[in-house]
Design a protein around this motif. Structure first.
Motif, PDB file in Angstrom:
ATOM      1  N   ALA A  59       0.846  -1.201   0.000  1.00  0.00           N
ATOM      2  CA  ALA A  59       0.000   0.000   0.000  1.00  0.00           C
ATOM      3  C   ALA A  59       0.879   1.248   0.000  1.00  0.00           C
ATOM      4  CB  ALA A  59      -0.929   0.010   1.205  1.00  0.00           C
ATOM      5  N   ILE A  60       0.381   2.318  -0.596  1.00  0.00           N
ATOM      6  CA  ILE A  60       1.144   3.557  -0.748  1.00  0.00           C
ATOM      7  C   ILE A  60       0.390   4.689  -0.068  1.00  0.00           C
ATOM      8  CG2 ILE A  60       2.053   5.226  -2.419  1.00  0.00           C
ATOM      9  CD1 ILE A  60       2.142   2.837  -4.431  1.00  0.00           C
ATOM     10  N   PHE A  61       1.104   5.454   0.779  1.00  0.00           N
ATOM     11  CA  PHE A  61       0.494   6.621   1.418  1.00  0.00           C
ATOM     12  C   PHE A  61       0.700   7.826   0.515  1.00  0.00           C
ATOM     13  CE2 PHE A  61       0.293  10.371   4.085  1.00  0.00           C
ATOM     14  CZ  PHE A  61      -0.885  10.134   4.791  1.00  0.00           C
ATOM     15  N   VAL A  62      -0.396   8.475   0.140  1.00  0.00           N
ATOM     16  CA  VAL A  62      -0.345   9.647  -0.731  1.00  0.00           C
ATOM     17  C   VAL A  62      -0.795  10.863   0.051  1.00  0.00           C
ATOM     18  CG1 VAL A  62      -1.162  10.680  -2.873  1.00  0.00           C
ATOM     19  CG2 VAL A  62      -0.783   8.214  -2.766  1.00  0.00           C
ATOM     20  N   ASP A  63       0.090  11.837   0.163  1.00  0.00           N
ATOM     21  CA  ASP A  63      -0.210  13.119   0.806  1.00  0.00           C
ATOM     22  C   ASP A  63      -1.056  13.922  -0.178  1.00  0.00           C
ATOM     23  OD1 ASP A  63      -0.205  15.563   2.094  1.00  0.00           O
ATOM     24  OD2 ASP A  63       1.969  15.732   2.204  1.00  0.00           O
ATOM     25  N   LEU A  64      -2.282  14.251   0.214  1.00  0.00           N
ATOM     26  CA  LEU A  64      -3.204  14.982  -0.664  1.00  0.00           C
ATOM     27  C   LEU A  64      -3.410  16.398  -0.158  1.00  0.00           C
ATOM     28  CD1 LEU A  64      -6.028  12.333  -1.180  1.00  0.00           C
ATOM     29  CD2 LEU A  64      -4.165  12.882  -2.739  1.00  0.00           C
ATOM     30  N   LYS A  65      -3.243  17.358  -1.010  1.00  0.00           N
ATOM     31  CA  LYS A  65      -3.536  18.757  -0.677  1.00  0.00           C
ATOM     32  C   LYS A  65      -4.897  19.092  -1.286  1.00  0.00           C
ATOM     33  CE  LYS A  65       0.571  19.666   1.038  1.00  0.00           C
ATOM     34  NZ  LYS A  65       0.828  18.919   2.231  1.00  0.00           N
ATOM     35  N   ASP A  66      -5.928  18.476  -0.762  1.00  0.00           N
ATOM     36  CA  ASP A  66      -7.280  18.652  -1.278  1.00  0.00           C
ATOM     37  C   ASP A  66      -8.197  18.893  -0.086  1.00  0.00           C
ATOM     38  OD1 ASP A  66     -10.041  17.844  -2.202  1.00  0.00           O
ATOM     39  OD2 ASP A  66      -8.932  17.483  -4.068  1.00  0.00           O
ATOM     40  N   ARG A  67      -8.969  19.936  -0.124  1.00  0.00           N
ATOM     41  CA  ARG A  67      -9.785  20.289   1.030  1.00  0.00           C
ATOM     42  C   ARG A  67     -10.860  19.256   1.343  1.00  0.00           C
ATOM     43  NH1 ARG A  67     -13.262  25.515  -0.966  1.00  0.00           N
ATOM     44  NH2 ARG A  67     -14.439  24.495  -2.604  1.00  0.00           N
ATOM     45  N   ARG A  68     -11.102  18.344   0.435  1.00  0.00           N
ATOM     46  CA  ARG A  68     -12.070  17.277   0.702  1.00  0.00           C
ATOM     47  C   ARG A  68     -11.499  16.183   1.587  1.00  0.00           C
ATOM     48  NH1 ARG A  68     -13.482  16.275  -5.470  1.00  0.00           N
ATOM     49  NH2 ARG A  68     -11.247  16.646  -5.510  1.00  0.00           N
ATOM     50  N   CYS A  69     -10.181  16.114   1.694  1.00  0.00           N
ATOM     51  CA  CYS A  69      -9.505  15.096   2.496  1.00  0.00           C
ATOM     52  C   CYS A  69      -9.351  15.607   3.924  1.00  0.00           C
ATOM     53  CB  CYS A  69      -8.138  14.780   1.885  1.00  0.00           C
ATOM     54  SG  CYS A  69      -7.273  13.451   2.730  1.00  0.00           S
ATOM     55  N   SER A  70      -9.930  14.900   4.889  1.00  0.00           N
ATOM     56  CA  SER A  70      -9.936  15.358   6.282  1.00  0.00           C
ATOM     57  C   SER A  70      -8.628  15.068   7.019  1.00  0.00           C
ATOM     58  CB  SER A  70     -11.092  14.723   7.043  1.00  0.00           C
ATOM     59  OG  SER A  70     -10.922  13.325   7.120  1.00  0.00           O
ATOM     60  N   THR A  71      -7.724  14.329   6.391  1.00  0.00           N
ATOM     61  CA  THR A  71      -6.443  13.997   7.010  1.00  0.00           C
ATOM     62  C   THR A  71      -5.314  14.472   6.096  1.00  0.00           C
ATOM     63  OG1 THR A  71      -6.458  11.816   5.957  1.00  0.00           O
ATOM     64  CG2 THR A  71      -7.412  11.970   8.167  1.00  0.00           C
ATOM     65  N   LEU A  72      -4.086  14.162   6.468  1.00  0.00           N
ATOM     66  CA  LEU A  72      -2.942  14.573   5.646  1.00  0.00           C
ATOM     67  C   LEU A  72      -2.915  13.869   4.311  1.00  0.00           C
ATOM     68  CD1 LEU A  72      -0.116  14.580   8.319  1.00  0.00           C
ATOM     69  CD2 LEU A  72      -1.297  16.545   7.336  1.00  0.00           C
ATOM     70  N   GLY A  73      -3.472  12.679   4.275  1.00  0.00           N
ATOM     71  CA  GLY A  73      -3.454  11.901   3.052  1.00  0.00           C
ATOM     72  C   GLY A  73      -4.209  10.606   3.244  1.00  0.00           C
ATOM     73  N   VAL A  74      -3.920   9.643   2.351  1.00  0.00           N
ATOM     74  CA  VAL A  74      -4.673   8.389   2.372  1.00  0.00           C
ATOM     75  C   VAL A  74      -3.787   7.243   1.914  1.00  0.00           C
ATOM     76  CG1 VAL A  74      -5.549   8.769   0.027  1.00  0.00           C
ATOM     77  CG2 VAL A  74      -6.832   7.301   1.594  1.00  0.00           C
ATOM     78  N   TRP A  75      -3.982   6.086   2.511  1.00  0.00           N
ATOM     79  CA  TRP A  75      -3.348   4.867   2.043  1.00  0.00           C
ATOM     80  C   TRP A  75      -4.175   4.327   0.899  1.00  0.00           C
ATOM     81  CZ3 TRP A  75       1.301   3.051   3.341  1.00  0.00           C
ATOM     82  CH2 TRP A  75       1.890   3.484   4.525  1.00  0.00           C
ATOM     83  N   LEU A  76      -3.514   4.024  -0.217  1.00  0.00           N
ATOM     84  CA  LEU A  76      -4.201   3.486  -1.394  1.00  0.00           C
ATOM     85  C   LEU A  76      -3.523   2.206  -1.853  1.00  0.00           C
ATOM     86  CD1 LEU A  76      -4.640   6.800  -3.411  1.00  0.00           C
ATOM     87  CD2 LEU A  76      -6.448   5.520  -2.248  1.00  0.00           C
ATOM     88  N   HIS A  77      -4.277   1.367  -2.521  1.00  0.00           N
ATOM     89  CA  HIS A  77      -3.726   0.166  -3.123  1.00  0.00           C
ATOM     90  C   HIS A  77      -2.817   0.589  -4.277  1.00  0.00           C
ATOM     91  CE1 HIS A  77      -6.322  -2.422  -0.777  1.00  0.00           C
ATOM     92  NE2 HIS A  77      -7.294  -1.574  -1.022  1.00  0.00           N
ATOM     93  N   PRO A  78      -1.760  -0.168  -4.561  1.00  0.00           N
ATOM     94  CA  PRO A  78      -0.811   0.212  -5.613  1.00  0.00           C
ATOM     95  C   PRO A  78      -1.456   0.455  -6.972  1.00  0.00           C
ATOM     96  CG  PRO A  78      -0.002  -1.692  -4.396  1.00  0.00           C
ATOM     97  CD  PRO A  78      -1.382  -1.413  -3.892  1.00  0.00           C
ATOM     98  N   ASN A  79      -2.528  -0.251  -7.291  1.00  0.00           N
ATOM     99  CA  ASN A  79      -3.183  -0.064  -8.591  1.00  0.00           C
ATOM    100  C   ASN A  79      -3.880   1.279  -8.726  1.00  0.00           C
ATOM    101  OD1 ASN A  79      -2.330  -2.593  -9.333  1.00  0.00           O
ATOM    102  ND2 ASN A  79      -4.277  -3.578  -8.912  1.00  0.00           N
TER     103      ASN A  79
END
Length: 87
Positions: A59-79
């Motif tokens: 799994a890959i943690f992606v730091d998102l700079k999007d106001r819809r994301c309530s945290t620093l980022g999200v863990w996503l599946h590699p695909n």
């Protein structure tokens, strides 16, 4: 009528394709990526972010700079994550 002021929580949406939190991972050098994010209300979108962690299960943690994301980022599946040079 409610006064939301500058509250950002009103924009937050669940990320339906999140892989869930990881207890152990490796920090990685930041890498610009494009992530497939399935928002609760807005549906599927490609969102630019920065991959910073790799779970031992891939799994890959992606730091998102999007106001819809309530945290620093999200863990996503590699695909769900792409970057330049990825086969």
């Amino acid at each position: 009528m409610e006064d939301y002021g500058t509250a950002t929580w009103r924009y937050w949406q669940e990320i339906r394709n999140a892989a869930g939190a990881r207890g152990s991972y490796q920090d990685r050098p930041p890498l610009r990526v494009r992530a497939r994010v399935e928002w609760e209300h807005d549906g599927v979108e490609g969102v630019d972010g920065m991959a910073t962690r790799l779970g031992f299960d891939g799994a890959i943690f992606v730091d998102l700079k999007d106001r819809r994301c309530s945290t620093l980022g999200v863990w996503l599946h590699p695909n769900d994550v792409w970057w330049d040079g990825r086969p």
